[in-house]
Design a protein around this motif. Structure first.
Motif, PDB file in Angstrom:
ATOM      1  N   THR A  62       0.757  -1.041   0.166  1.00 55.45           N
ATOM      2  CA  THR A  62       0.001   0.058  -0.073  1.00 55.45           C
ATOM      3  C   THR A  62       0.967   1.188  -0.045  1.00 55.45           C
ATOM      4  O   THR A  62       0.563   2.346  -0.689  1.00 55.45           O
ATOM      5  N   TRP A  63       1.988   1.256   0.840  1.00 57.00           N
ATOM      6  CA  TRP A  63       2.808   2.353   0.677  1.00 57.00           C
ATOM      7  C   TRP A  63       3.396   2.653  -0.597  1.00 57.00           C
ATOM      8  O   TRP A  63       3.189   3.764  -1.241  1.00 57.00           O
ATOM      9  N   CYS A  68       3.528   6.257  -3.682  1.00 59.26           N
ATOM     10  CA  CYS A  68       4.524   6.633  -4.572  1.00 59.26           C
ATOM     11  C   CYS A  68       3.853   6.499  -6.156  1.00 59.26           C
ATOM     12  O   CYS A  68       4.455   6.822  -7.061  1.00 59.26           O
ATOM     13  N   GLY A  69       2.563   5.797  -6.060  1.00 58.36           N
ATOM     14  CA  GLY A  69       2.067   5.803  -7.344  1.00 58.36           C
ATOM     15  C   GLY A  69       0.820   6.993  -7.447  1.00 58.36           C
ATOM     16  O   GLY A  69       0.799   7.657  -8.483  1.00 58.36           O
ATOM     17  N   MET A 101      -1.681  21.742  -2.137  1.00 60.83           N
ATOM     18  CA  MET A 101      -1.764  20.808  -1.134  1.00 60.83           C
ATOM     19  C   MET A 101      -1.156  19.438  -1.491  1.00 60.83           C
ATOM     20  O   MET A 101      -0.266  18.877  -0.737  1.00 60.83           O
ATOM     21  N   GLN A 102      -1.618  18.838  -2.520  1.00 62.33           N
ATOM     22  CA  GLN A 102      -1.223  17.489  -3.107  1.00 62.33           C
ATOM     23  C   GLN A 102       0.052  17.673  -3.516  1.00 62.33           C
ATOM     24  O   GLN A 102       0.910  16.624  -2.869  1.00 62.33           O
ATOM     25  N   PHE A 103       1.041  18.881  -3.825  1.00 68.89           N
ATOM     26  CA  PHE A 103       2.193  18.814  -4.174  1.00 68.89           C
ATOM     27  C   PHE A 103       2.877  18.466  -2.620  1.00 68.89           C
ATOM     28  O   PHE A 103       4.054  18.017  -2.759  1.00 68.89           O
ATOM     29  N   ILE A 104       2.668  19.357  -1.778  1.00 69.81           N
ATOM     30  CA  ILE A 104       3.274  19.379  -0.559  1.00 69.81           C
ATOM     31  C   ILE A 104       3.113  17.721   0.039  1.00 69.81           C
ATOM     32  O   ILE A 104       4.237  17.295   0.432  1.00 69.81           O
ATOM     33  N   PHE A 105       1.922  16.951  -0.150  1.00 68.63           N
ATOM     34  CA  PHE A 105       1.828  15.623   0.308  1.00 68.63           C
ATOM     35  C   PHE A 105       2.819  14.828  -0.721  1.00 68.63           C
ATOM     36  O   PHE A 105       3.388  13.690  -0.169  1.00 68.63           O
ATOM     37  N   VAL A 106       2.917  15.076  -1.776  1.00 71.98           N
ATOM     38  CA  VAL A 106       3.727  14.375  -2.588  1.00 71.98           C
ATOM     39  C   VAL A 106       5.180  14.421  -2.349  1.00 71.98           C
ATOM     40  O   VAL A 106       6.048  13.532  -2.280  1.00 71.98           O
ATOM     41  N   CYS A 107       5.830  15.571  -1.814  1.00 76.22           N
ATOM     42  CA  CYS A 107       7.002  15.816  -1.530  1.00 76.22           C
ATOM     43  C   CYS A 107       7.376  15.217  -0.120  1.00 76.22           C
ATOM     44  O   CYS A 107       8.333  14.372  -0.080  1.00 76.22           O
TER      45      CYS A 107
END
Length: 122
Positions: A62-63, A68-69, A101-107
Motif C-alpha cells: 500500500t505504501w 509512490c503511485g 496541497m497535493q504537491f506538498i503531500f507528494v513531496c
C-alpha cells in the motif's frame, strides 16, 4: 472542507483518503508486533510470524501503490487534466488550492519513502 462545497471534485477526496489504508497498516505493524520481532526471522512462533509478515507485506504494497503511485498521479490529474477541462473552470481556484496541497503531500511522501527505504538498506 473543499469537497463539501464542490460536489464535482469529491472524487479527489476519496482518492486522497485511500492513504488511510496504509496508515492503518502502519499502526497495525506497531500494535500487533509490540515485541519488535523482525518479520523475516525464522525463530518466532508460526502465527506471530504469519501475522507480522502479512501486515508488513501489505504495508509496503500500500505504501508503494498509494504514496509512490496514486498520489503523484493524482497531482498530474489535478494539474493537467482537470486544469484543462472546461467542466471545472468555475471551480478552478479550488482545484489549484488542492493541487498545491497535493504537491506538498507528494513531496512529504517522497521524503518519507526515501527515509523508509534507506533504513531498510542499512
Amino acid at each position: 472542507i473543499l469537497p463539501h462545497f464542490t460536489p464535482r471534485a469529491r472524487f479527489l477526496m476519496g482518492v486522497c483518503m485511500s492513504v488511510e489504508l496504509n496508515t492503518w497498516f502502519l499502526i497495525a505493524r506497531r500494535v500487533f508486533n509490540k515485541q519488535g520481532f523482525s518479520p523475516w526471522k525464522l525463530d518466532i512462533p508460526y502465527f506471530v510470524s504469519v501475522r507480522v509478515k502479512l501486515i508488513s507485506i501489505l504495508f509496503y504494497i500500500t505504501w508503494i501503490t498509494i504514496r509512490c503511485g496514486i498520489y503523484p498521479y493524482l497531482l498530474y490529474v489535478m494539474i493537467f487534466t482537470i486544469h484543462r477541462s472546461k467542466e471545472y473552470q468555475d471551480i478552478l481556484h479550488i482545484i489549484k488550492i488542492g493541487a498545491m496541497m497535493q504537491f506538498i503531500f507528494v513531496c512529504l511522501n517522497a521524503k518519507w519513502s526515501l527515509d523508509l527505504f534507506n533504513s531498510k538498506i542499512r
